[in-house]
Design an enzyme around this catalytic site. Sequence first.
Site, PDB file in Angstrom:
ATOM      1  N   CYS A  34       0.808  -1.219   0.000  1.00 24.32           N
ATOM      2  CA  CYS A  34       0.000   0.000   0.000  1.00 24.32           C
ATOM      3  C   CYS A  34       0.841   1.268   0.000  1.00 24.32           C
ATOM      4  O   CYS A  34       0.366   2.334  -0.396  1.00 24.32           O
ATOM      5  CB  CYS A  34      -0.933   0.001   1.205  1.00 24.32           C
ATOM      6  SG  CYS A  34      -2.124  -1.349   1.209  1.00 24.32           S
TER       7      CYS A  34
ATOM      8  N   HIS B 129      -3.983   7.210   3.016  1.00 24.16           N
ATOM      9  CA  HIS B 129      -4.285   5.945   2.356  1.00 24.16           C
ATOM     10  C   HIS B 129      -5.670   5.467   2.768  1.00 24.16           C
ATOM     11  O   HIS B 129      -6.020   5.472   3.951  1.00 24.16           O
ATOM     12  CB  HIS B 129      -3.227   4.905   2.717  1.00 24.16           C
ATOM     13  CG  HIS B 129      -3.566   3.515   2.288  1.00 24.16           C
ATOM     14  ND1 HIS B 129      -3.959   3.200   1.013  1.00 24.16           N
ATOM     15  CD2 HIS B 129      -3.583   2.340   2.985  1.00 24.16           C
ATOM     16  CE1 HIS B 129      -4.208   1.916   0.929  1.00 24.16           C
ATOM     17  NE2 HIS B 129      -3.990   1.372   2.115  1.00 24.16           N
TER      18      HIS B 129
ATOM     19  N   ASN C 282     -10.247  -0.086  -0.575  1.00 23.40           N
ATOM     20  CA  ASN C 282      -8.789  -0.006  -0.449  1.00 23.40           C
ATOM     21  C   ASN C 282      -8.156  -0.487  -1.751  1.00 23.40           C
ATOM     22  O   ASN C 282      -8.149  -1.681  -2.050  1.00 23.40           O
ATOM     23  CB  ASN C 282      -8.320  -0.883   0.725  1.00 23.40           C
ATOM     24  CG  ASN C 282      -6.818  -0.843   0.928  1.00 23.40           C
ATOM     25  OD1 ASN C 282      -6.083  -0.271   0.131  1.00 23.40           O
ATOM     26  ND2 ASN C 282      -6.358  -1.469   2.002  1.00 23.40           N
TER      27      ASN C 282
END
Length: 320
Positions: free
Chosen positions: A110, A249, A279
């Site tokens: 990520c 994020h 996500n």
Amino acid sequence: MAFKILGVGNALPKFMLDNQMLSKMVDTSDDWITSRTGIKTRGILTDEKLLDLSVAAANKALNLANIKADSLDLIICTTLMGDTISPYHAAMVQKSIGANCHAFDMNVGCSGFVYALEVASAYFKSNLANRILIVSAEHMSNFLDYNDRSTCILFGDGAGAVVLEKGENLLSMKLITAGDDSILRVTRHAGNFPYEKFGFNKKEKSTQNVWMDGQQVYMFAVNCLVNSIQDAAKQANININEIDYFLPHQANMRIIEAARIKLGIAKDKILSNIERVGNTTSASIPIMLAEYVSKFKRGMKLLLSTFGGGMSGGSALIKW
């Protein structure tokens, strides 16, 4: 320091999987997912390829920057894995957009996009490039077990891209790596070598799934956001209240809200799209940059902050 952003772009799959659809696949509900994550829908690649999204996002960024692909000096792609392991993803993006520069992939989970910004910064400082394209593209649905409600509800597919040029708009950067595979990992395909014929007892299964300890990931993520944001602001000698927008994020709204409260940031300064896209791993921040680009005015300070597997994380403070 190092760069300025010339253009941004994003692309999502045609098919959006909502919580009601998921509730027919696994023991969950819209209320359960929304209350714990803030997610309502997420994109899933079906008859498209990840390369299709990557090229679409890259071309949007190039068009907004008003430059041609053949003027690029480098392409960096961040991804867990492209459509193929070889050729690697960046090479196929380079071919598809008509660039002639060298290109490579990065896998930092990520955190990939923010890490790629630091790599790009180093290229500019070393006079190895004048223009760089970063494409962050993820096909997370490839790695999910849709019998596991703790993970399959979280992730979506997507791509985001930015075009960078030499400039002075990177104000500070703070990256974090804390190597640990005990709380979050994506397992690999094990292959089918006949180990037992040679006396070895291999228990590894030929699967490729996301596994995580949700509570431990939550604790790491909140601390990572808070610490890296504070460090980036301090490094730039800027008060957190002077920052115009925060782009964290998009993993879980509870994580974002916990970090926001600890840092004392006003709600209207936190940008989010997790409700719509879930996500998207390393594509999360560049997708948001493209989505909210009309909000950003020259001279605004933006804080891009991430966390993820590795464990890893970091923040980049930039001036628009």
